[in-house]
Scaffold this motif. Sequence first.
Motif, mmCIF file in Angstrom:
data_model
loop_
_atom_site.group_PDB
_atom_site.id
_atom_site.type_symbol
_atom_site.label_atom_id
_atom_site.label_comp_id
_atom_site.label_asym_id
_atom_site.label_seq_id
_atom_site.Cartn_x
_atom_site.Cartn_y
_atom_site.Cartn_z
ATOM 1 N N LYS A 103 4.687 -1.364 28.275
ATOM 2 C CA LYS A 103 4.829 -1.095 26.847
ATOM 3 C C LYS A 103 6.119 -1.721 26.334
ATOM 4 C CE LYS A 103 4.058 0.782 22.874
ATOM 5 N NZ LYS A 103 3.025 1.511 22.135
ATOM 6 N N LYS A 133 5.057 -9.124 24.794
ATOM 7 C CA LYS A 133 3.658 -9.513 24.933
ATOM 8 C C LYS A 133 3.276 -10.392 23.755
ATOM 9 C CE LYS A 133 2.301 -5.032 25.438
ATOM 10 N NZ LYS A 133 3.459 -4.362 25.971
ATOM 11 N N ASP A 157 -8.661 0.237 19.863
ATOM 12 C CA ASP A 157 -9.525 -0.914 20.140
ATOM 13 C C ASP A 157 -10.942 -0.475 20.449
ATOM 14 O OD1 ASP A 157 -9.312 -3.750 22.499
ATOM 15 O OD2 ASP A 157 -10.581 -3.360 20.749
ATOM 16 N N ALA A 192 -13.712 -1.893 19.938
ATOM 17 C CA ALA A 192 -14.584 -2.953 20.481
ATOM 18 C C ALA A 192 -14.553 -2.935 22.002
ATOM 19 C CB ALA A 192 -14.169 -4.310 19.948
ATOM 20 N N ALA A 193 -13.431 -2.525 22.566
ATOM 21 C CA ALA A 193 -13.310 -2.454 24.026
ATOM 22 C C ALA A 193 -13.727 -1.089 24.561
ATOM 23 C CB ALA A 193 -11.868 -2.721 24.443
ATOM 24 N N HIS A 194 -13.499 -0.033 23.780
ATOM 25 C CA HIS A 194 -13.623 1.315 24.335
ATOM 26 C C HIS A 194 -14.814 2.125 23.847
ATOM 27 C CE1 HIS A 194 -9.121 0.924 25.378
ATOM 28 N NE2 HIS A 194 -9.869 0.623 26.417
ATOM 29 N N PHE A 195 -15.589 1.554 22.943
ATOM 30 C CA PHE A 195 -16.772 2.283 22.493
ATOM 31 C C PHE A 195 -17.999 1.762 23.222
ATOM 32 C CE2 PHE A 195 -14.397 4.655 19.873
ATOM 33 C CZ PHE A 195 -14.672 4.732 18.510
ATOM 34 N N VAL A 239 -20.493 -0.564 19.123
ATOM 35 C CA VAL A 239 -19.821 -1.840 18.839
ATOM 36 C C VAL A 239 -20.748 -2.773 18.052
ATOM 37 C CG1 VAL A 239 -18.673 -3.844 19.857
ATOM 38 C CG2 VAL A 239 -18.418 -1.601 20.914
ATOM 39 N N LYS A 245 -19.704 -4.987 14.584
ATOM 40 C CA LYS A 245 -19.761 -6.434 14.409
ATOM 41 C C LYS A 245 -20.370 -6.808 13.066
ATOM 42 C CE LYS A 245 -20.945 -9.169 17.865
ATOM 43 N NZ LYS A 245 -21.740 -9.683 18.993
ATOM 44 N N PHE A 289 -0.836 -5.989 18.608
ATOM 45 C CA PHE A 289 -1.308 -6.941 19.616
ATOM 46 C C PHE A 289 -2.766 -7.334 19.411
ATOM 47 C CE2 PHE A 289 2.539 -6.071 21.718
ATOM 48 C CZ PHE A 289 2.726 -4.700 21.734
ATOM 49 N N PRO A 290 -3.108 -8.593 19.730
ATOM 50 C CA PRO A 290 -4.523 -8.995 19.602
ATOM 51 C C PRO A 290 -5.333 -8.315 20.696
ATOM 52 C CG PRO A 290 -3.240 -10.775 20.578
ATOM 53 C CD PRO A 290 -2.267 -9.697 20.224
ATOM 54 N N ASN A 291 -6.465 -7.756 20.297
ATOM 55 C CA ASN A 291 -7.330 -7.131 21.298
ATOM 56 C C ASN A 291 -8.784 -7.465 20.972
ATOM 57 O OD1 ASN A 291 -8.074 -5.336 19.202
ATOM 58 N ND2 ASN A 291 -6.495 -3.872 19.824
ATOM 59 N N MET A 292 -9.709 -6.762 21.552
ATOM 60 C CA MET A 292 -11.104 -7.124 21.338
ATOM 61 C C MET A 292 -11.536 -6.874 19.898
ATOM 62 S SD MET A 292 -12.958 -6.149 24.918
ATOM 63 C CE MET A 292 -14.561 -6.756 24.390
ATOM 64 N N LEU A 330 -11.056 -9.727 17.603
ATOM 65 C CA LEU A 330 -12.064 -10.774 17.644
ATOM 66 C C LEU A 330 -13.152 -10.587 16.588
ATOM 67 C CD1 LEU A 330 -12.488 -11.068 21.528
ATOM 68 C CD2 LEU A 330 -11.121 -12.545 20.037
ATOM 69 N N LEU A 331 -13.347 -9.343 16.149
ATOM 70 C CA LEU A 331 -14.379 -9.158 15.133
ATOM 71 C C LEU A 331 -13.828 -8.653 13.790
ATOM 72 C CD1 LEU A 331 -14.775 -5.851 15.230
ATOM 73 C CD2 LEU A 331 -16.322 -6.344 17.084
#
Lengths: 421, 561, 122
Positions: free
Chosen positions: A38, A42, A335, A337-340, A345, A349, A359-362, A365-366
């Motif tokens: 943390k 990053k 996030d 998109a990553a955790h559902f 998800v 979209k 931070f950029p995460n999944m 991306l959408l």
Amino acid sequence: MEETVNVICTFCGSVCDDGLFDVEKFKSKRFCKLGSSKFSKKERIKAPMIDGKEVSYEEAIEKAAEILVNAKRPLLYGWASTVNEAIRLGVILTEKLRGVYDQCASVCHAPGTLAVIEEGLPGGTLGAIKNRADVVVFWGANPMEAHPRHGMRYSISAKGLLVKDRKQRKVVVVDVRPTKTAKLADEFIQIKPGYDYPVISALRAIISGNADAVPDEVGGVSKEKLVELAETMKNARYGAVLYGLGVTQSRGRDRNVENAVKLIQLLNRHTRWVIWPMRGHYNVVGAGEVPAWEVGYQYAIDFSRGYPRFSPAEFSAVEVLKRGDCDAALIIASDPAAHFPRAAVKHLKKIPVIQIDPFPNMTTLLANVVIPSAVAGIEAEGTAYRMDAIPLRVKKVIDTNYWSDEQILEKLLEKVEKLMG
Amino acid sequence: MHHALHIKNGIVIDPKNGVKAEKMDIFVKDGKIVEESEIKGEDVKVIDASNKLVVAGGVDMHAHIAGSKINTGRTMRPEEMRVVRNIANKFRAAVGRVLLTSPAIGYEYAKMGYTSSFEAAQPPIGALHTHEELDAIPMIDKAALPVFGNWHFTFKYVEAKDIEKLKTFIAWALERTKGFGVKVVNPGGVEAWMYGGNVTSLDDQVPGFNVTPREIITSLIKATEELKLNHSVHLHCNRLGVPGNYETTVETIKLAKGFSNDARQVLHVTHVQFNAYAGDSWRNAASGAEEIAKTVNSMDNVTIDMGQPIFGHATAMTGDAPFQFTLHRLTGSRWSNKDSEVEGGAGIVPIVYLPKNPVHALQWAIGLELGLLVDSDKVVLTTDYPNGGPFTEYPYVMAMLMSRKMREGELANVSPYVQKATNLPAIDTEKTLEEVIHMTRSLPARVLGLPQKGHLGIGADADIAIYNLNPLEVDTSNDFEKVYKAFKTAEYTIKSGRILVKNGELVDEYWGTTYWVDATGKVDLEAIKPDLEDYFKYYSVELQNYGVEERWLRRPERIVV
Amino acid sequence: MLEVEIISGRTLDQGATVEEKLTEEYFNAVNYAELNEEDWKALGLQEGDRIKVKTEFGEVVVFAKKGDVPRGIIFIPMGPYANMVIDPATDGTGMPLFKGVKGIVERTDEKVLSVKELLEAI
């Protein structure tokens, strides 16, 4: 100018406040692997973006406001990794927009909240556990991977007023597999996945003098072992059950916790016991406490009628997304998109998504609008509630040009109010 | 926005300044009550208060309105949150039955003509949470009382008989918690609960420490008086909720003997109803109110507040953790508990008061007995919200204290148990409007040590309520319905000179002040630094991260002692 | 082919990279499933092999690893790979069934999709 300053960790629910941070080197000392990551550099989202094109904060927030105001039912989700000041603005914003407020506990510890509604929460702070608990049971929790310093600070090797030595405390782990935490427990009890509920019932039966009702084996555990555990619990001076997602995310969910609470109620007739959830994020408690005082509930809140309504089956983010019941989303400090699950998800979209995150995460991306924020605990200060709901003020030790979540939401609320007239 | 007000032709009752239902004009400028000459040439808003009662805004000196146990109460009780009081518009959505959301608390106090409320029990390590919630309550001025009676530092200094260090600790604690005064809850008993027990007398030894509740209370009174804090020790007695406890309460009240203070009481005993039971079990429980009232009336340095139960839903939430567990066992209700570091604890249990239930009716009757038997200059009107019931029913209590007829009507509907277990049916006292206004305004302000609150004299804060009641014409004995209705909804509520409520409707939002008391100038904090540093190893946070900074609060006001 | 019960959950590596989801490190932290040594042998797996995990809710290809799990149980770190196959039903609680989902596992030559590719495929 101080080189090394005290910082309060903003990763997991342990919220260790004994951290040291070298501002020059951007490096922390004392923190565990999670905290160190943390407090390390990053890749950041460089600038606010609309459909991939860099814009100013004002423009991005203006666009976000438009999307949210034009939506019939926006979902505002996340909140667990930001500070109370931001969360409060988020709740007020959701109310203004007549949208749905949900937060990360929805897919983590919310079943525990449902159990609080059914039975209450007989608990204590981490300091009470450190000082008094001579028996600690980790049930469906694996702190060595999810809260690495919890044991040394509060629950395993931590020393306190009445517990002067690790040997004066018995640590039991109940889980479906031998986890890292199980390996350093005094006792590991392996149970079959989905069988927490009957195992707890068996313990309640034994402790209330009804061992005859218990069969030779429950959930993969022998009656003998259960009787032994029941004895350990009854003979504790002050015991603590610390439970995790093993219990909330498996078959039975809230009923598992309810049953565990009833076990603790029973134990308190013989000796002293507390039970508490091992909350995951550093301020997921705040993400629930703030809406509770502002609008009466901790999560899954709908404002479409101009007043808050609570219904986990209808208004939790996963349900709302699965049913296609929202036509825009603001995702902050999270996030999905990553955790559902995939089924949720899918809808994310399809709809316009605004993301606020350092931070950029999944989800980035959408996302249609991306608004980069300052990292709370490093670049932005604010109030956070540790897993036991103790408030701590996380610090700002580095200046930045990134706006804080609080600043972004303040501006967003202002713009929404203007658009709505 | 007008900076000046002229409240014209109202009938003023201002007990502190000896104004008893007189037609009088009140002038306001820049948030204060001023002489008429001050508003000459200003842009003045005139409020026609003809035939209406004009009083200071109500002061609630003991309510549970902000902090961790209130919020856990909300979380536990979504059924409480389903009553919608306001749909979001210019003002926030507001929901709640007896438990309310923070915005709802502010709005409901304002609608009722109350302008200040004090959170009665703040867990010290949770102080920041209490302040966050206080800062989410609009309209009113507020403060919080941190709890000292089971704090290990208190035990240590009382044990060592070191009043100097105890004083220093109190000053340190008030500064760190941004608190207002010394609250004490079941002293020693909550520490005993950590071992599964409780204390049963003033002379029990607290487990792990060589101190007794008696010593804790007297030492804290001594320290508080030497520090000359605005407010006295504010005490929730041992043995709350236990039949026979009235004797302990009487004994406790007498601990104030030997102390004196010109400005105020030296001991305020809170929600005494819950500590006023005679008998030895729930089978023969009866009222101990008479003995207590006699004792309080005979002393000139003790005040109490009622803790009146209101029939209907309520939530028991206090720092008296062992009592809360007992209540859970008694009622079978859900129960929350929070043992807190080395500072104390709390517990929450949903409850309900039913008129036909003999015990509930007994409690209800005892509350009223206390309100009627104790001198109006010594008893403050409270329901210990939400333990006894909603604060929005203070008007019910006010009307009941003034009307024997109303009480007779109520008595006909409650369990006949009260006929033999209390003396309420025989009490024909009818308090006057002046007395009831004193019990809800000037007295609580004096008890707290807030000279600018609770009255309408020159220099007072312009916190004013105007009610649709003509004190010169109303018959409070018989027109109790009218009285109740009038006090439920203010015609005007003015806070710091701003009109917040008009005809019972919210018209403006306002953020009040959070008072805290700074006594650090009277002590040498260095003297306890080694003790703090040493004992903080038993905390789970660093000493450097403990406490609340002023700049984190919305509108703090530091009162220097 | 093997019948299994799927558990998803936190790991230290997954947590340490949770704020870097578009990196190789995160990919490596969440793209696998742990199997019991006996089950590993039964499926005839080798180091570096992939397996296809199928449930009634979806399927995903992940790397196979040996781990400290009981027979008949596989552990996938929480994240996008696990979420392709766990049960989205919340039983009225809002919480999907992230742990204890029945499925089957078989060795496969299909490749493991990147995090980006996975999202595109949904």
